[in-house]
Design a protein around this motif. Structure first.
Motif, mmCIF file in Angstrom:
data_model
loop_
_atom_site.group_PDB
_atom_site.id
_atom_site.type_symbol
_atom_site.label_atom_id
_atom_site.label_comp_id
_atom_site.label_asym_id
_atom_site.label_seq_id
_atom_site.Cartn_x
_atom_site.Cartn_y
_atom_site.Cartn_z
ATOM 1 N N LEU A 41 0.815 -1.216 0.000
ATOM 2 C CA LEU A 41 0.000 0.000 0.000
ATOM 3 C C LEU A 41 0.854 1.275 0.000
ATOM 4 C CD1 LEU A 41 -2.689 -1.218 2.542
ATOM 5 C CD2 LEU A 41 -3.009 -0.920 0.088
ATOM 6 N N THR A 46 0.392 2.973 -9.640
ATOM 7 C CA THR A 46 -0.413 3.406 -10.781
ATOM 8 C C THR A 46 0.214 3.049 -12.116
ATOM 9 O OG1 THR A 46 0.622 5.551 -10.562
ATOM 10 C CG2 THR A 46 -1.567 5.331 -9.630
ATOM 11 N N LYS A 86 -7.359 -10.826 -11.965
ATOM 12 C CA LYS A 86 -7.070 -9.408 -11.769
ATOM 13 C C LYS A 86 -8.367 -8.623 -11.757
ATOM 14 C CE LYS A 86 -2.840 -9.683 -14.361
ATOM 15 N NZ LYS A 86 -2.460 -9.458 -15.740
ATOM 16 N N GLU A 93 -8.509 -5.467 -11.514
ATOM 17 C CA GLU A 93 -8.371 -4.157 -12.152
ATOM 18 C C GLU A 93 -8.800 -4.204 -13.609
ATOM 19 O OE1 GLU A 93 -5.755 -5.907 -11.074
ATOM 20 O OE2 GLU A 93 -4.048 -5.738 -12.423
ATOM 21 N N PRO A 107 -1.043 5.522 1.772
ATOM 22 C CA PRO A 107 -1.020 6.395 0.598
ATOM 23 C C PRO A 107 -1.433 5.730 -0.726
ATOM 24 C CG PRO A 107 1.197 5.701 1.151
ATOM 25 C CD PRO A 107 0.301 5.072 2.160
ATOM 26 N N ALA A 108 -2.020 4.537 -0.649
ATOM 27 C CA ALA A 108 -2.210 3.724 -1.861
ATOM 28 C C ALA A 108 -2.986 4.422 -2.988
ATOM 29 C CB ALA A 108 -2.885 2.409 -1.496
ATOM 30 N N LYS A 134 -6.061 9.936 -6.562
ATOM 31 C CA LYS A 134 -7.297 9.436 -7.170
ATOM 32 C C LYS A 134 -8.481 10.180 -6.554
ATOM 33 C CE LYS A 134 -5.221 5.986 -9.306
ATOM 34 N NZ LYS A 134 -5.241 5.760 -10.743
ATOM 35 N N PHE A 175 -9.332 -0.178 -3.550
ATOM 36 C CA PHE A 175 -7.927 -0.398 -3.888
ATOM 37 C C PHE A 175 -7.810 -1.288 -5.120
ATOM 38 C CE2 PHE A 175 -4.146 -3.086 -3.705
ATOM 39 C CZ PHE A 175 -3.179 -2.108 -3.865
ATOM 40 N N LEU A 176 -8.574 -2.362 -5.145
ATOM 41 C CA LEU A 176 -8.471 -3.310 -6.263
ATOM 42 C C LEU A 176 -8.966 -2.677 -7.567
ATOM 43 C CD1 LEU A 176 -9.655 -6.533 -4.419
ATOM 44 C CD2 LEU A 176 -7.359 -6.074 -5.293
ATOM 45 N N MET A 177 -9.922 -1.750 -7.471
ATOM 46 C CA MET A 177 -10.454 -1.147 -8.696
ATOM 47 C C MET A 177 -9.676 0.076 -9.157
ATOM 48 S SD MET A 177 -14.552 -1.695 -8.257
ATOM 49 C CE MET A 177 -14.943 -0.962 -9.846
ATOM 50 N N MET A 178 -9.105 0.831 -8.223
ATOM 51 C CA MET A 178 -8.409 2.066 -8.620
ATOM 52 C C MET A 178 -6.901 1.975 -8.484
ATOM 53 S SD MET A 178 -10.578 5.414 -7.530
ATOM 54 C CE MET A 178 -10.927 5.077 -5.823
ATOM 55 N N GLY A 179 -6.393 0.920 -7.838
ATOM 56 C CA GLY A 179 -4.968 0.858 -7.546
ATOM 57 C C GLY A 179 -4.088 0.522 -8.733
ATOM 58 N N GLY A 180 -4.656 -0.118 -9.743
ATOM 59 C CA GLY A 180 -3.834 -0.566 -10.862
ATOM 60 C C GLY A 180 -3.642 0.494 -11.924
ATOM 61 N N ALA A 181 -3.024 0.098 -13.021
ATOM 62 C CA ALA A 181 -2.808 1.032 -14.118
ATOM 63 C C ALA A 181 -4.137 1.396 -14.761
ATOM 64 C CB ALA A 181 -1.886 0.412 -15.146
ATOM 65 N N GLU A 213 -5.201 0.953 -19.237
ATOM 66 C CA GLU A 213 -5.533 -0.308 -19.904
ATOM 67 C C GLU A 213 -7.029 -0.531 -20.039
ATOM 68 O OE1 GLU A 213 -3.701 -3.636 -18.131
ATOM 69 O OE2 GLU A 213 -1.736 -2.709 -18.176
#
Lengths: 183, 313
Positions: free
Chosen positions: A73, A79, B2, B4, B42-43, B47, B301-307, B310
């Protein structure tokens, strides 16, 4: 990404000796271990911290507290990663306020993991100091981070990967250099 | 697996067991974060998310907002009753406005079933359904499942009774979809007028006797009686409802000794659940609320944390 093993740089015995030496250095630097606690960074820092604690106990007869830190985290690349890392638990079940903490990790590379780990630790409390112990320092720092205890310095190229194996997770001990080959 | 790669969370119906497991597993470290002195990581820095509730809510909206803040996302609540919606702005225009302001994610609740699905199709923002009409309330079911799993150690093959107004309950539907994926035996019980005739097609067994329905169950999920339904003549009086369907301490002897009592809140004491039982240690009403924050943190986190780049839709 495909990896091909290039050469072994530490075997089981070499790892054992390096950890024993680091244990001695931690005791010497801190003039005993009354106020010392170890925190391993997931995943391979965890077992390495446990082993250091066992060595310290053999030498000094004192059980130092050991915790495990998950830094997911706190990563600075969340990102931009194409696949998302799994979040695991942080298990630091002792009060870190005022402690002399030794962060333990397998490989020191860019320094970004250590930066994230320090942020994560400071959210848990206010240690008196944070020191860093690593089994391998491979260079290529991107942040001003320096290890206090180093098992082995391994000059490496960015085209290479350093893999550390630990019995607890991989069924064997050892450190190898792998070459990244384009498939 | 995944998460995301999934743009929206609209319901548990089309979600895989693996995705549900990932959310529930990720909620465990999130719950640790909430229990610390410094409840912030801070993850999701940088956003932004907006909660848009066309129906009233205390816990769901606050819970989403807090979950976002604990992860360092910027959270804004669109107060529908004082917004341009009252000047006649269409849903579509409201969504577009939120999108161009730069929100990454929208949490929406609406009285009309299917609204979040419509929104999801018409925006680049990620969309989470916080309750749509009588269709689904997926995050409530996820937090119910998390609470059950935390206490029982597993969800596998449990017997769960859902009591109350099955006809209008989105909580019931999402729970059914979710629990069935773990092999649970799900029973639904309530007055005939509040029991949809085709409900057994979802793989559940329907009962009209509360005593029979809770016989040997591991979990009783008590639904809120929606008082507004009484006016529509679907049941004669709250007194009669309480006489036939109120869950109380006495009748728990029919269920397993370690039966868990869930209730999504807000509680009508003395109607669907006795006050004594609601305050007992078997009732997990408060745990559900705190677990709700952890589960929503996991989801955000799982929905917004990734790139981000894509995802195309």
């Amino acid at each position: 990404m495909q990896l091909r093993e290039k050469n072994a740089i530490m075997d089981e015995m070499a790892m054992k000796r390096a950890l024993t030496r680091i244990a001695h250095e931690i005791i010497e630097r801190n003039k005993g271990v009354e106020n010392v606690a170890l925190v391993g960074i997931r995943r391979r820092g965890g077992p390495l911290a446990q082993r250091l604690a066992a060595r310290i106990e053999e030498i000094e007869g004192i059980k130092v507290p050991v915790g495990i830190l998950d830094i997911t985290l706190y990563r600075d690349d969340l990102t931009t990663l194409s696949s998302q890392p799994l979040v695991h638990r942080t298990e630091v079940n002792f009060d870190i306020n005022g402690k002399d903490l030794v962060l333990v990790d397998d490989v020191l590379y860019t320094g970004r993991t250590v930066r994230a780990a320090m942020d994560a630790l400071i959210d848990l409390g206010r240690p008196r100091c944070i020191q860093l112990a690593v089994l391998v320092d491979r260079g290529h720092r991107e942040l001003p981070v320096k290890a206090d205890y180093i098992g082995k310095n391994v000059p490496s190229s960015k085209q290479e990967n350093i893999a550390v194996y630990v019995q607890e997770l991989d069924g064997k001990d050892g450190v190898v250099i792998q070459e990244i080959v384009d498939s | 697996m995944k998460l995301e790669q999934r743009k929206d969370l609209l319901g548990l119906r089309d979600m895989s067991r693996k995705e549900i497991e990932l959310i529930l597993d990720t909620a465990i470290p999130m719950k640790d974060v909430i229990s610390r002195d410094i409840k912030k990581v801070p993850a999701l820095r940088g956003k932004a998310m907006v909660t848009v509730f066309y129906e009233n809510s205390t816990r769901t909206r606050t819970s989403f907002e807090l979950a976002g803040k604990y992860l360092s996302a910027d959270t804004v609540n669109l107060a529908v009753s004082t917004s341009s919606v009252q000047k006649g702005e269409s849903l579509r225009d409201t969504i577009k406005t939120m999108e161009v302001m730069g929100f990454d994610l929208m949490v929406i609740r609406h009285a009309m079933s299917g609204t979040p699905h419509y929104v999801a199709k018409n925006t680049k923002m990620r969309v989470i359904n916080a309750g749509d009409g009588t269709n689904e309330h997926p995050t409530q079911a996820l937090l119910d499942m998390y609470t059950i799993k935390e206490k029982k150690g597993t969800l596998e093959n449990l017997k769960v009774a859902i009591v109350g107004d099955i006809l209008h309950s989105r909580v019931a539907r999402s729970n059914i979809y979710g629990l069935k994926k773990f092999g649970c035996e799900v029973r639904v019980v309530g007055p005939t007028t509040l029991m949809p005739p085709e409900i057994e097609k979802l793989g559940v067994k329907s009962y009209f006797s509360l005593e029979e329905a809770i016989n040997g169950v591991d979990v009783i999920n008590v639904l809120r009686v929606q008082r507004e339904r009484q006016q529509s003549g679907l049941f004669p009086s709250l007194d009669e409802y309480a006489r036939l369907y109120m869950v109380n301490t006495k009748m728990l002897s029919k269920a397993k000794d370690d039966v868990l009592i869930l209730h999504p809140g807000p509680v009508n004491r003395g109607v669907e659940i006795s006050s004594e039982l609601a305050d007992s240690s078997q009732a997990l009403i408060n745990e559900q609320v705190s677990n709700g924050v952890a589960v929503r943190m996991a989801l955000l986190f799982l929905m917004m944390g990734g790139a981000r780049d894509e995802i195309n839709n």
